[in-house]
Design a protein around this motif. Structure first.
Motif, PDB file in Angstrom:
ATOM      1  N   LYS A 287       0.458  40.073  13.139  1.00 10.89           N
ATOM      2  CA  LYS A 287       1.786  40.069  12.553  1.00 10.89           C
ATOM      3  C   LYS A 287       2.851  40.353  13.614  1.00 10.89           C
ATOM      4  CE  LYS A 287       0.666  39.572   8.134  1.00 10.89           C
ATOM      5  NZ  LYS A 287       1.131  38.428   7.321  1.00 10.89           N
ATOM      6  N   LEU A 288       4.049  39.829  13.377  1.00 11.96           N
ATOM      7  CA  LEU A 288       5.217  40.213  14.146  1.00 11.96           C
ATOM      8  C   LEU A 288       5.829  41.415  13.451  1.00 11.96           C
ATOM      9  CD1 LEU A 288       7.005  36.824  14.972  1.00 11.96           C
ATOM     10  CD2 LEU A 288       5.909  38.380  16.586  1.00 11.96           C
ATOM     11  N   ALA A 289       5.824  42.554  14.134  1.00  8.69           N
ATOM     12  CA  ALA A 289       6.272  43.792  13.509  1.00  8.69           C
ATOM     13  C   ALA A 289       7.778  43.788  13.291  1.00  8.69           C
ATOM     14  CB  ALA A 289       5.875  44.982  14.381  1.00  8.69           C
ATOM     15  N   ARG A 326       6.607  32.614   8.076  1.00 13.48           N
ATOM     16  CA  ARG A 326       6.532  33.448   6.872  1.00 13.48           C
ATOM     17  C   ARG A 326       5.204  34.200   6.808  1.00 13.48           C
ATOM     18  NH1 ARG A 326       4.762  36.066   3.526  1.00 13.48           N
ATOM     19  NH2 ARG A 326       5.107  36.123   1.273  1.00 13.48           N
ATOM     20  N   GLU A 327       4.140  33.568   7.265  1.00 14.79           N
ATOM     21  CA  GLU A 327       2.826  34.188   7.198  1.00 14.79           C
ATOM     22  C   GLU A 327       2.637  35.300   8.217  1.00 14.79           C
ATOM     23  OE1 GLU A 327       0.432  33.480   4.783  1.00 14.79           O
ATOM     24  OE2 GLU A 327       2.257  32.521   4.034  1.00 14.79           O
ATOM     25  N   ILE A 328       3.290  35.209   9.357  1.00 10.08           N
ATOM     26  CA  ILE A 328       3.002  36.180  10.415  1.00 10.08           C
ATOM     27  C   ILE A 328       4.074  37.254  10.560  1.00 10.08           C
ATOM     28  CG2 ILE A 328       1.692  34.454  11.694  1.00 10.08           C
ATOM     29  CD1 ILE A 328       4.002  34.515  13.758  1.00 10.08           C
ATOM     30  N   CYS A 329       5.196  37.114   9.848  1.00  9.47           N
ATOM     31  CA  CYS A 329       6.239  38.137   9.936  1.00  9.47           C
ATOM     32  C   CYS A 329       5.944  39.280   8.973  1.00  9.47           C
ATOM     33  CB  CYS A 329       7.608  37.532   9.624  1.00  9.47           C
ATOM     34  SG  CYS A 329       8.196  36.378  10.879  1.00  9.47           S
ATOM     35  N   GLU A 330       5.982  40.483   9.488  1.00  7.32           N
ATOM     36  CA  GLU A 330       5.688  41.665   8.680  1.00  7.32           C
ATOM     37  C   GLU A 330       6.693  41.826   7.537  1.00  7.32           C
ATOM     38  OE1 GLU A 330       4.198  45.776  10.308  1.00  7.32           O
ATOM     39  OE2 GLU A 330       6.379  45.740  10.396  1.00  7.32           O
ATOM     40  N   ASP A 331       7.969  41.609   7.832  1.00  9.21           N
ATOM     41  CA  ASP A 331       9.043  41.716   6.842  1.00  9.21           C
ATOM     42  C   ASP A 331      10.033  40.608   7.161  1.00  9.21           C
ATOM     43  OD1 ASP A 331      10.918  42.464   4.983  1.00  9.21           O
ATOM     44  OD2 ASP A 331      11.578  44.269   6.049  1.00  9.21           O
ATOM     45  N   TYR A 378      18.348  43.449  11.465  1.00  7.41           N
ATOM     46  CA  TYR A 378      17.070  42.811  11.772  1.00  7.41           C
ATOM     47  C   TYR A 378      16.640  43.184  13.183  1.00  7.41           C
ATOM     48  CZ  TYR A 378      20.329  39.386  13.831  1.00  7.41           C
ATOM     49  OH  TYR A 378      21.341  38.770  14.540  1.00  7.41           O
ATOM     50  N   ASP A 379      15.344  43.048  13.421  1.00  9.70           N
ATOM     51  CA  ASP A 379      14.810  43.227  14.770  1.00  9.70           C
ATOM     52  C   ASP A 379      14.883  41.935  15.571  1.00  9.70           C
ATOM     53  OD1 ASP A 379      13.739  46.049  14.666  1.00  9.70           O
ATOM     54  OD2 ASP A 379      12.687  45.177  12.954  1.00  9.70           O
ATOM     55  N   ARG A 380      14.760  40.830  14.870  1.00 13.64           N
ATOM     56  CA  ARG A 380      14.848  39.522  15.525  1.00 13.64           C
ATOM     57  C   ARG A 380      15.398  38.509  14.527  1.00 13.64           C
ATOM     58  NH1 ARG A 380       9.839  40.336  14.107  1.00 13.64           N
ATOM     59  NH2 ARG A 380       9.250  41.330  16.067  1.00 13.64           N
ATOM     60  N   VAL A 381      16.085  37.521  15.043  1.00 18.49           N
ATOM     61  CA  VAL A 381      16.503  36.374  14.236  1.00 18.49           C
ATOM     62  C   VAL A 381      15.938  35.131  14.901  1.00 18.49           C
ATOM     63  CG1 VAL A 381      18.728  36.224  15.448  1.00 18.49           C
ATOM     64  CG2 VAL A 381      18.432  35.089  13.226  1.00 18.49           C
ATOM     65  N   ILE A 382      15.321  34.272  14.102  1.00 20.31           N
ATOM     66  CA  ILE A 382      14.722  33.031  14.594  1.00 20.31           C
ATOM     67  C   ILE A 382      15.420  31.868  13.898  1.00 20.31           C
ATOM     68  CG2 ILE A 382      12.621  31.660  14.803  1.00 20.31           C
ATOM     69  CD1 ILE A 382      11.016  34.244  14.687  1.00 20.31           C
ATOM     70  N   GLU A 429       3.268  31.664  19.073  1.00 19.92           N
ATOM     71  CA  GLU A 429       2.540  32.431  20.071  1.00 19.92           C
ATOM     72  C   GLU A 429       3.476  32.886  21.187  1.00 19.92           C
ATOM     73  OE1 GLU A 429      -0.615  33.558  20.233  1.00 19.92           O
ATOM     74  OE2 GLU A 429      -0.664  32.929  18.149  1.00 19.92           O
ATOM     75  N   TYR A 430       4.430  32.054  21.542  1.00 21.13           N
ATOM     76  CA  TYR A 430       5.375  32.397  22.593  1.00 21.13           C
ATOM     77  C   TYR A 430       6.200  33.623  22.199  1.00 21.13           C
ATOM     78  CZ  TYR A 430       9.178  31.904  25.957  1.00 21.13           C
ATOM     79  OH  TYR A 430      10.105  32.133  26.937  1.00 21.13           O
ATOM     80  N   VAL A 431       6.692  33.643  20.971  1.00 16.83           N
ATOM     81  CA  VAL A 431       7.466  34.799  20.502  1.00 16.83           C
ATOM     82  C   VAL A 431       6.618  36.063  20.570  1.00 16.83           C
ATOM     83  CG1 VAL A 431       8.618  35.846  18.507  1.00 16.83           C
ATOM     84  CG2 VAL A 431       8.973  33.409  19.029  1.00 16.83           C
ATOM     85  N   ARG A 432       5.386  35.953  20.114  1.00 16.40           N
ATOM     86  CA  ARG A 432       4.497  37.140  20.112  1.00 16.40           C
ATOM     87  C   ARG A 432       4.232  37.620  21.541  1.00 16.40           C
ATOM     88  NH1 ARG A 432       0.663  35.105  17.427  1.00 16.40           N
ATOM     89  NH2 ARG A 432       1.007  36.055  15.410  1.00 16.40           N
TER      90      ARG A 432
END
Length: 437
Positions: A287-289, A326-331, A378-382, A429-432
């Motif tokens: 997950k992306l925390a 949507r699947e890998i974002c924690e919130d 937010y912590d990040r905006v994509i 994967e790049y973001v992570r």
């Protein structure tokens, strides 16, 4: 992927604009080349630019970028973004340059992953007239040919201007063993065993329903062929259980997310199975925390086909990425944007696609307005977009990523933004990886 968009490479210049009029960033030749290549269906027209212009821009930029960077980009485009023609053009342009030639053989051998890419590369090489192949090109082709067995060679042994036997002669390839030597003799003589594919069967007059049912039962239909033929199977009244079973076990590792969305448009009765297959590959991802805001461009230019020869839309690419994120974002909070920003429910799978697509009229591209409208922390905006904004784009409040899904010349997602080109799941994967540093 290297991070190319550090501030010193990206400045606003007077008069530099997107196609819709927003101030655009001036970027380095390397960043320009990545932009032109990684979301490119080569030679195919897009909403704002034609394919010839995009290919010409790639040719112009290659001499301005270091050989090692061009080679790495060609490999990334083929292996991570699953592009086929753009990597071949990059290698062809490398072959013209004394500064780049030393890397041609190893790069060409690596980016050729299907037998028809052997002939396609030579066709690109000869696009401006027949000329002797360079030594490095011959070496790369000779190293690539032994990858392919009889099935692969027979499948792509077509009556085209450049044939596989031509490549064999031109490259002076050496077989690795006696069995391969015999195989190449049959290729030269036109005596390869016909591959058991749906194209061969149907071109030979076989019954469409019987052909598809046999190939499905014997697990001889690859993932892309399965997705592309769902509409044909539906029209031929193929046994639905066979189709469902095939979708349940299909290999998804080399299938881009947007292909599932495009397939579901024409075969909605199998949407549940398509959704499960699409989500399967991300089920175990980390997950992306923290809190993520996801902004998805639904402007008019995004609803155009990926190219003038494709039924798939640029929104298919955007929605596919949104589903994965949507699947890998924690919130996560998800917004569509066009003339305004609209928050949509963070549903899963195709329900999210529907929520984004129906959220508003597909009008202009006002990314700056959309960012101002997002008030939550937010912590990040994509942002997933073709970057052709009407208005000036401010910096993010926190980490900010712009995922560009088009090859248009100018864009806005640089400077304080981390810029990523392409629509493969590799962008996730790049973001992570970037955030783990």
């Amino acid at each position: 992927m290297a991070r190319l968009n550090i501030l010193k490479l990206s400045t606003l210049l007077p008069g530099l604009r997107t196609h819709e009029g927003a101030p655009a960033r001036s970027i380095s030749p390397e960043a320009e080349l990545r932009r032109a290549v990684l979301a490119c269906l080569l030679w195919e027209d897009q909403f704002y630019e034609d394919g010839v212009a995009i290919a010409a821009r790639i040719r112009e930029l290659v001499p301005k970028v270091a050989a090692e960077k061009v080679a790495a980009l060609a490999i990334e485009a083929r292996e991570q973004m699953k592009l086929r023609h753009a990597p071949l053009l990059l290698v062809r342009e490398m072959a013209r340059l004394a500064t780049h030639r030393k890397l041609v053989a190893e790069t060409l051998e690596r980016v050729i992953q299907r037998a028809d890419e052997l002939t396609e590369f030579v066709a690109i090489y000869w696009a401006e007239g027949r000329a002797p192949l360079s030594a490095q090109v011959k070496k790369g082709l000779a190293a690539a040919i032994p990858k392919f067995d009889e099935y692969a060679l027979a499948k792509y042994n077509r009556d085209t201007p450049v044939k596989l036997r031509d490549v064999l002669f031109l490259s002076h390839a050496k077989p690795l063993h006696e069995a391969q030597a015999e195989l190449w003799k049959r290729l030269i003589a036109g005596e390869l065993a016909a591959p058991d594919t749906w194209e061969v069967a149907l071109s030979g007059g076989a019954d469409k329903r019987e052909t598809f049912e046999r190939l499905l039962s014997e697990r001889k239909l690859g993932a892309l062929a399965l997705l592309r033929n769902l509409r044909n199977m539906q029209e031929a009244k193929v046994d639905a259980k066979l189709v469902r079973d095939a979708l349940a076990v299909m290999k998804t590792d080399r299938v881009l997310p947007f292909r599932f969305i495009a397939a579901a448009r024409y075969a909605p009765q199998w949407e549940e199975e398509l959704e499960q297959a699409m989500l399967k590959s991300v089920a175990a991802q980390r997950k992306l925390a923290g809190k993520t805001v996801l902004l998805v461009d639904v402007s008019g230019s995004m609803t155009a086909p990926l190219s003038n020869r494709s039924e798939m839309l640029r929104t298919d690419a955007a929605y596919g990425l949104a589903i994965l994120l949507r699947e890998i974002c924690e919130d996560v909070a998800i917004y569509s944007f066009s003339d305004t920003a609209i928050r949509v429910p963070a549903r899963r799978g195709f329900a999210l696609r529907d929520a984004i697509d129906s959220s508003q009229v597909h009008g202009g591209t006002y990314l700056g307005r959309a960012l101002d409208a997002v008030r939550e922390a937010y912590d990040r905006v994509i942002v997933i977009t073709d970057e052709q904004s009407h208005d000036r784009v401010p910096g993010p409040r926190g980490r900010g990523y712009v995922i560009n899904v088009a090859s248009f010349k100018n864009g806005v997602g640089y400077g304080p933004w981390t810029h990523i080109d392409g629509w493969s799941e590799s962008v996730v994967e790049y973001v992570r990886e970037l955030e783990s540093v």
